[in-house]
Structures are given as structure tokens and as C-alpha cells.
Design an enzyme around this catalytic site. Structure first.
Site, PDB file in Angstrom:
ATOM      1  N   HIS A 194      21.451  59.715  60.305  1.00 50.50           N
ATOM      2  CA  HIS A 194      20.683  59.086  61.395  1.00 50.50           C
ATOM      3  C   HIS A 194      19.266  59.654  61.429  1.00 50.50           C
ATOM      4  O   HIS A 194      18.295  58.921  61.559  1.00 50.50           O
ATOM      5  CB  HIS A 194      21.340  59.372  62.762  1.00 50.50           C
ATOM      6  CG  HIS A 194      22.666  58.705  62.967  1.00 50.50           C
ATOM      7  ND1 HIS A 194      23.781  59.380  63.401  1.00 50.50           N
ATOM      8  CD2 HIS A 194      23.045  57.417  62.823  1.00 50.50           C
ATOM      9  CE1 HIS A 194      24.792  58.540  63.513  1.00 50.50           C
ATOM     10  NE2 HIS A 194      24.379  57.337  63.161  1.00 50.50           N
ATOM     11  N   LYS A 212      34.761  52.044  74.158  1.00 49.07           N
ATOM     12  CA  LYS A 212      34.979  53.182  73.250  1.00 49.07           C
ATOM     13  C   LYS A 212      35.164  54.452  74.047  1.00 49.07           C
ATOM     14  O   LYS A 212      34.616  54.590  75.130  1.00 49.07           O
ATOM     15  CB  LYS A 212      33.774  53.341  72.316  1.00 49.07           C
ATOM     16  CG  LYS A 212      33.857  52.462  71.089  1.00 49.07           C
ATOM     17  CD  LYS A 212      32.823  52.944  70.081  1.00 49.07           C
ATOM     18  CE  LYS A 212      32.825  52.068  68.826  1.00 49.07           C
ATOM     19  NZ  LYS A 212      31.718  52.430  67.935  1.00 49.07           N
ATOM     20  N   ARG A 240      24.080  51.992  54.003  1.00 48.66           N
ATOM     21  CA  ARG A 240      24.379  53.104  53.107  1.00 48.66           C
ATOM     22  C   ARG A 240      24.908  52.611  51.770  1.00 48.66           C
ATOM     23  O   ARG A 240      24.566  53.117  50.723  1.00 48.66           O
ATOM     24  CB  ARG A 240      25.427  54.031  53.745  1.00 48.66           C
ATOM     25  CG  ARG A 240      24.933  54.753  54.965  1.00 48.66           C
ATOM     26  CD  ARG A 240      26.055  55.251  55.805  1.00 48.66           C
ATOM     27  NE  ARG A 240      26.848  54.145  56.309  1.00 48.66           N
ATOM     28  CZ  ARG A 240      27.796  54.241  57.229  1.00 48.66           C
ATOM     29  NH1 ARG A 240      28.116  55.432  57.710  1.00 48.66           N
ATOM     30  NH2 ARG A 240      28.443  53.182  57.640  1.00 48.66           N
ATOM     31  N   SER A 253      29.440  59.067  61.392  1.00 47.83           N
ATOM     32  CA  SER A 253      29.832  59.888  62.538  1.00 47.83           C
ATOM     33  C   SER A 253      31.353  60.003  62.606  1.00 47.83           C
ATOM     34  O   SER A 253      31.894  61.057  62.956  1.00 47.83           O
ATOM     35  CB  SER A 253      29.332  59.257  63.836  1.00 47.83           C
ATOM     36  OG  SER A 253      27.940  59.241  63.861  1.00 47.83           O
TER      37      SER A 253
HETATM   38  O1  PNS Z   1      26.495  52.927  65.411  1.00 45.43           O
HETATM   39  P1  PNS Z   1      27.252  51.647  65.493  1.00 45.43           P
HETATM   40  O2  PNS Z   1      28.507  51.851  66.299  1.00 45.43           O
HETATM   41  O3  PNS Z   1      27.491  51.032  64.139  1.00 45.43           O
HETATM   42  O4  PNS Z   1      26.312  50.601  66.324  1.00 45.43           O
HETATM   43  C1  PNS Z   1      26.749  49.297  66.588  1.00 45.43           C
HETATM   44  C2  PNS Z   1      25.795  48.601  67.573  1.00 45.43           C
HETATM   45  C3  PNS Z   1      25.554  49.439  68.804  1.00 45.43           C
HETATM   46  C4  PNS Z   1      24.475  48.365  66.880  1.00 45.43           C
HETATM   47  C5  PNS Z   1      26.437  47.226  67.930  1.00 45.43           C
HETATM   48  O5  PNS Z   1      27.738  47.431  68.327  1.00 45.43           O
HETATM   49  C6  PNS Z   1      25.688  46.491  69.026  1.00 45.43           C
HETATM   50  O6  PNS Z   1      24.590  46.011  68.818  1.00 45.43           O
HETATM   51  N1  PNS Z   1      26.310  46.416  70.227  1.00 45.43           N
HETATM   52  C7  PNS Z   1      25.694  45.828  71.403  1.00 45.43           C
HETATM   53  C8  PNS Z   1      26.389  44.525  71.774  1.00 45.43           C
HETATM   54  C9  PNS Z   1      25.802  43.367  71.027  1.00 45.43           C
HETATM   55  O7  PNS Z   1      24.620  43.103  71.067  1.00 45.43           O
HETATM   56  N2  PNS Z   1      26.659  42.671  70.277  1.00 45.43           N
HETATM   57  C10 PNS Z   1      26.270  41.564  69.452  1.00 45.43           C
HETATM   58  C11 PNS Z   1      25.608  42.071  68.175  1.00 45.43           C
HETATM   59  S1  PNS Z   1      26.144  41.124  66.881  1.00 45.43           S
END
Ligand code: PNS
Length: 190
Positions: free
Chosen positions: A29, A53, A102, A140
Site C-alpha cells: 500500500h 466486515k 499486483r 493484508s
Molecule cells: O482493499 P479492498 O478491500 O480491496 O478495497 C475494496 C474497495 C473498498 C475499493 C471496494 O470494496 C469499494 O469500492 N467499496 C465501496 C462500495 C462500492 O462503491 N461498491 C461498488 C464498487 S464496484
């Protein structure tokens, strides 16, 4: 000044958000934050407040860790959000979303998410960046698992995060540190 620059008028500031769970923040990150800070005018590291979560670190703990770790970057700030990423991006006037890729395995999920975000907010661009190769296997989730099972996470997370993980997973470590700090305080006040 070239004609093109005149035509374009005032150059627009590029504000990007870097959304994620960051539970905990890893060297991958941080590598991405550093890269992002070099190409965007402003970068907002946005921690998702996700009620579905059950994170290892609370939102505040993650925020504090990220604030400490990104203090050296003048154009980076840390925030939290809930709801849709595109709505949060609108709230902070961001015109880009930064995400890390990645390996090929990330691509499908990231593409899906980027295209859904584009459908919801056509003017918001997703920018993918690759972290340094040594972090291409790092996540993570794996860091939490290895730490939980007693493996070494050295070089995978910053030292401060390593310490916080140890304290979180073994409260005795925290107590030990506390009593060590107290006894050195007592000694120095004698
Ligand atoms: O670190 P992560 O868990 O891979 O991050 C995922 C994240 C936070 C980017 C994704 O879950 C997100 O954008 N969640 C917010 C809800 C949302 O906008 N959902 C539609 C996106 S397709």
C-alpha cells in the site's frame, strides 16, 4: 507558451482517491501511495467503513497508522468513507481512483469494479498502478494470517504496523511494553 496550453486554459488539478480496507496497511500500500503522490496533485487514502466486515484493526486504528505512515507526503491525506466509492469521490472533488494491480489474478476483479464505477460516474477515471515486484504477492489478508500463525512479517509491513499486529494478536506483548516503559520512567525520575 504553446497554442495547445492556451486552448486548454487553466490546468486542472488532479485529485485521486485510493480506496481500500487497509487492514492492516502493508508495504505494498505504501509503495502505491508513494507512486501515486508523485503523479497526482492530491491523493486521498480513503478507508472504507464496511459494516459487513469484521476487521482486525478498528477504523480509527487504521486511520492513525496510515496518518503516521504517510506524514512525509505533503499532498497525501487520510480519510474514511462509507457507501459508494463514486459518491465519496464526488464529495472530495476527485477525478481519479487509484488502485493497485499486483498480478493478472487481480485484473478481473479490478476491471469489474472500475467498469461499474465508470457506469455510475462516467467522468471518474480509474488509474491502475503496479507496486514494486517484491510486493506482488503481498496482501493484508495474508499478512494477518501469517502474523496470527506466528510467522515473520518483517519486510512486508512497516515496523510500526508489525508492532501493532503483535500487540493485537498477543495482548501480553502490549502489557510487556507498557510495564517496560513505566519502569524506565520510574528509573529516570529517580
Ligand atoms: O482493499 P479492498 O478491500 O480491496 O478495497 C475494496 C474497495 C473498498 C475499493 C471496494 O470494496 C469499494 O469500492 N467499496 C465501496 C462500495 C462500492 O462503491 N461498491 C461498488 C464498487 S464496484
Amino acid at each position: 507558451m504553446c497554442a495547445r496550453a492556451v486552448e486548454r486554459g487553466k490546468v486542472k488539478k488532479v485529485i485521486a482517491i485510493y480506496p481500500g480496507s487497509f487492514d492492516p496497511p502493508t508495504n505494498g500500500h505504501l509503495d502505491l501511495i508513494e507512486r501515486g503522490s508523485k503523479i497526482f496533485d492530491e491523493l486521498v487514502v480513503a478507508i472504507l467503513r464496511n459494516p459487513d466486515k469484521d476487521p482486525l484493526f478498528s477504523l480509527n486504528e487504521r486511520r492513525n497508522m496510515l496518518e503516521d505512515l504517510t506524514r512525509e507526503f505533503r499532498n497525501v491525506r487520510v480519510d474514511t468513507f462509507d457507501g459508494l466509492t463514486v459518491d465519496y469521490a464526488g464529495k472530495v472533488n476527485a477525478n481519479a481512483v487509484l488502485r493497485g494491480i499486483r498480478a493478472l489474478s487481480d485484473y478481473e476483479y479490478e476491471l469489474q469494479m472500475a467498469l461499474m464505477n465508470r457506469k455510475l460516474a462516467p467522468h471518474l477515471e480509474t488509474v491502475f498502478m503496479m507496486p514494486a515486484e517484491q510486493y506482488s504477492y503481498l496482501s493484508s489478508r495474508l499478512v494477518r494470517e501469517v502474523a496470527r500463525l506466528g510467522g515473520s512479517i518483517k519486510d512486508l509491513v512497516p515496523e510500526a504496523v508489525e508492532q501493532r499486529l503483535r500487540e493485537k494478536l498477543d495482548p501480553a506483548v502490549k502489557l510487556e511494553g507498557l510495564s517496560r516503559r513505566r519502569s524506565s520512567k520510574r528509573k529516570s525520575s529517580k
